[in-house]
Design a protein around this motif. Sequence first.
Motif, PDB file in Angstrom:
ATOM      1  N   GLU A  43      45.350  45.367  44.126  1.00 47.06           N
ATOM      2  CA  GLU A  43      44.573  44.194  43.723  1.00 47.06           C
ATOM      3  C   GLU A  43      43.151  44.255  44.268  1.00 47.06           C
ATOM      4  OE1 GLU A  43      48.789  43.469  43.324  1.00 47.06           O
ATOM      5  OE2 GLU A  43      47.620  44.123  45.066  1.00 47.06           O
ATOM      6  N   GLU A  72      41.176  46.828  42.272  1.00 46.68           N
ATOM      7  CA  GLU A  72      40.866  46.335  40.933  1.00 46.68           C
ATOM      8  C   GLU A  72      39.784  45.261  40.987  1.00 46.68           C
ATOM      9  OE1 GLU A  72      40.914  46.311  36.874  1.00 46.68           O
ATOM     10  OE2 GLU A  72      41.776  47.750  38.292  1.00 46.68           O
ATOM     11  N   LYS A  73      39.856  44.404  41.967  1.00 43.38           N
ATOM     12  CA  LYS A  73      38.858  43.338  42.107  1.00 43.38           C
ATOM     13  C   LYS A  73      37.467  43.926  42.301  1.00 43.38           C
ATOM     14  CE  LYS A  73      37.789  39.358  45.061  1.00 43.38           C
ATOM     15  NZ  LYS A  73      38.276  38.523  46.186  1.00 43.38           N
TER      16      LYS A  73
END
Length: 214
Positions: free
Chosen positions: A37, A40-41
Amino acid sequence: MKIQWKFFAVLCLVLTLGLASIAQTGATPAPITLSAEEREKALQSLQATHDAFLKSIAGLSEKQWRFKPAPDRWSVAEVSEHIAVSESGIFGLVQKQIMTSPAAPEKRAEVAGKDETILKMVPDRSHKAQAPEFLKPANRFATETDLTKAFEDSRKATMDYVRTTNDDLRDHFFAHPVIGPLDAYQWILLISAHSERHTKQIEEVKADPNFPKE
């Protein structure tokens, strides 16, 4: 003879399984670094701000590129230079200084919650700031094409690093002069937020009533 061959086959199987077990036990586990995450952020933010900046300078004439709304304000060319130079400067800081400093996991609490602070506060143009002297425009690029290439090369290097690194970006720290201590991951988010801030500045220049029509 058949018994001997069977015994040999069983022995080979036992040795194979034993060696495999040793190999697995002795193998160094992959370091736990960024979560999927978090990667990806950062990548989404870097891609979005990359696209927005390039869109903001696309198709400008030389007059538009060099236009200054006032003697003490930057042109699109100067803002763009500041973005490009800051890109490589911040990423260099991450690689050469922050990640070579000793790990300090005990500092994690000091920077908790600053991911969102960076992404929201830094692009906010209602708070003005002076760029340090070494990041001010100095006509470093002969053409817009040269500047764009420098920006794209630096942004690609940053994104490739985020995409593939096993460095523990959450355990190495360096203080920002305004925001205070940040971990290496947060400094990478700052690259994105910084370009967003100055892309907004470019749009302000383009919105000036005296901005050349062509």
